[in-house]
Design an enzyme around this catalytic site. Sequence first.
Site, PDB file in Angstrom:
ATOM      1  N   GLY A  44       0.836  -1.189   0.000  1.00 24.41           N
ATOM      2  CA  GLY A  44       0.000   0.000   0.000  1.00 24.41           C
ATOM      3  C   GLY A  44       0.873   1.242   0.000  1.00 24.41           C
ATOM      4  N   GLN A  49       2.920   9.938   1.287  1.00 25.23           N
ATOM      5  CA  GLN A  49       4.228   9.278   1.232  1.00 25.23           C
ATOM      6  C   GLN A  49       5.016   9.603  -0.032  1.00 25.23           C
ATOM      7  OE1 GLN A  49       2.442   5.288   2.330  1.00 25.23           O
ATOM      8  NE2 GLN A  49       4.427   5.151   3.333  1.00 25.23           N
ATOM      9  N   CYS A  90       6.329  -0.212   6.842  1.00 23.99           N
ATOM     10  CA  CYS A  90       5.861   0.995   6.170  1.00 23.99           C
ATOM     11  C   CYS A  90       7.009   1.515   5.308  1.00 23.99           C
ATOM     12  CB  CYS A  90       5.452   2.044   7.202  1.00 23.99           C
ATOM     13  SG  CYS A  90       4.884   3.590   6.474  1.00 23.99           S
ATOM     14  N   LEU A  91       6.716   1.870   4.068  1.00 16.86           N
ATOM     15  CA  LEU A  91       7.786   2.327   3.166  1.00 16.86           C
ATOM     16  C   LEU A  91       8.463   3.603   3.668  1.00 16.86           C
ATOM     17  CD1 LEU A  91       6.216   1.628  -0.367  1.00 16.86           C
ATOM     18  CD2 LEU A  91       7.999   0.313   0.804  1.00 16.86           C
ATOM     19  N   HIS A 133      -4.085   0.933   7.437  1.00 20.08           N
ATOM     20  CA  HIS A 133      -2.774   1.598   7.491  1.00 20.08           C
ATOM     21  C   HIS A 133      -2.732   2.805   6.536  1.00 20.08           C
ATOM     22  CE1 HIS A 133       1.802   1.234   7.849  1.00 20.08           C
ATOM     23  NE2 HIS A 133       1.659   2.063   6.826  1.00 20.08           N
ATOM     24  N   GLU A 134      -3.251   2.620   5.315  1.00 19.59           N
ATOM     25  CA  GLU A 134      -3.207   3.716   4.330  1.00 19.59           C
ATOM     26  C   GLU A 134      -4.188   4.835   4.681  1.00 19.59           C
ATOM     27  OE1 GLU A 134      -0.604   3.608   2.706  1.00 19.59           O
ATOM     28  OE2 GLU A 134      -0.297   1.470   3.044  1.00 19.59           O
ATOM     29  N   HIS A 137      -2.606   6.981   7.164  1.00 20.71           N
ATOM     30  CA  HIS A 137      -1.668   7.940   6.555  1.00 20.71           C
ATOM     31  C   HIS A 137      -2.400   9.199   6.083  1.00 20.71           C
ATOM     32  CE1 HIS A 137       2.318   6.225   6.442  1.00 20.71           C
ATOM     33  NE2 HIS A 137       1.926   5.090   5.894  1.00 20.71           N
TER      34      HIS A 137
HETATM   35 CO    CO Z   1       2.859   3.273   5.662  1.00 16.20          CO
END
Ligand code: CO
Length: 173
Positions: A44, A49, A90-91, A133-134, A137
């Site tokens: 995701g 991000q 998480c990226l 999670h997204e 964000h």
């Molecule tokens: Co993340």
Amino acid sequence: MSEIVLYGDPVLRKTAVRVQRFDDELKKFAADLASSMKEHDGVGLAANQVGRAIAVAAIDVTQNEEPPRVLINPSVIWQSDETEESEEGCLSFPEIRLKITRPKSVSVRAQDVDGNEFTIEKAEGLASRALQHEIDHLNGIMFIDRCSVLQRKLIEGKLKKLAKSRRSGEPAA
Ligand code: CO
């Protein structure tokens, strides 16, 4: 392809602005977001991000079996009382993995790039987790906000380094 914004960048704390215009610029941005996610092997990726606080996220929990799903203006409209703990990455936090407790199942309402509304009913497992999670964000919430105090203490040093590297290193996109 866009560069991924790392922890320490204030854009990760911004609440995403709702998308009003479903135009070509949005379609291009959404396609770029999805390809950046795939390029970085993410399940995701949220618009924050890649440096833009607009309510767009991409999800791919099928390991390339299906094209990534783009969600515009997504929101959780139902969540199960039952919760589940699982490990997340998480990226924006390379090399950090945390055990996070979340509702086991959620239903999500969103729009596609043409503005058509759709609902993902009672997602479970990785899909449920990635959606939550997204959407977090897009509300300026990160997974470090949801882990235990002990886990947070254990990664404090790594977080400091990460925030520092972002400031002194290559400029983030
Ligand atoms: Co993340």
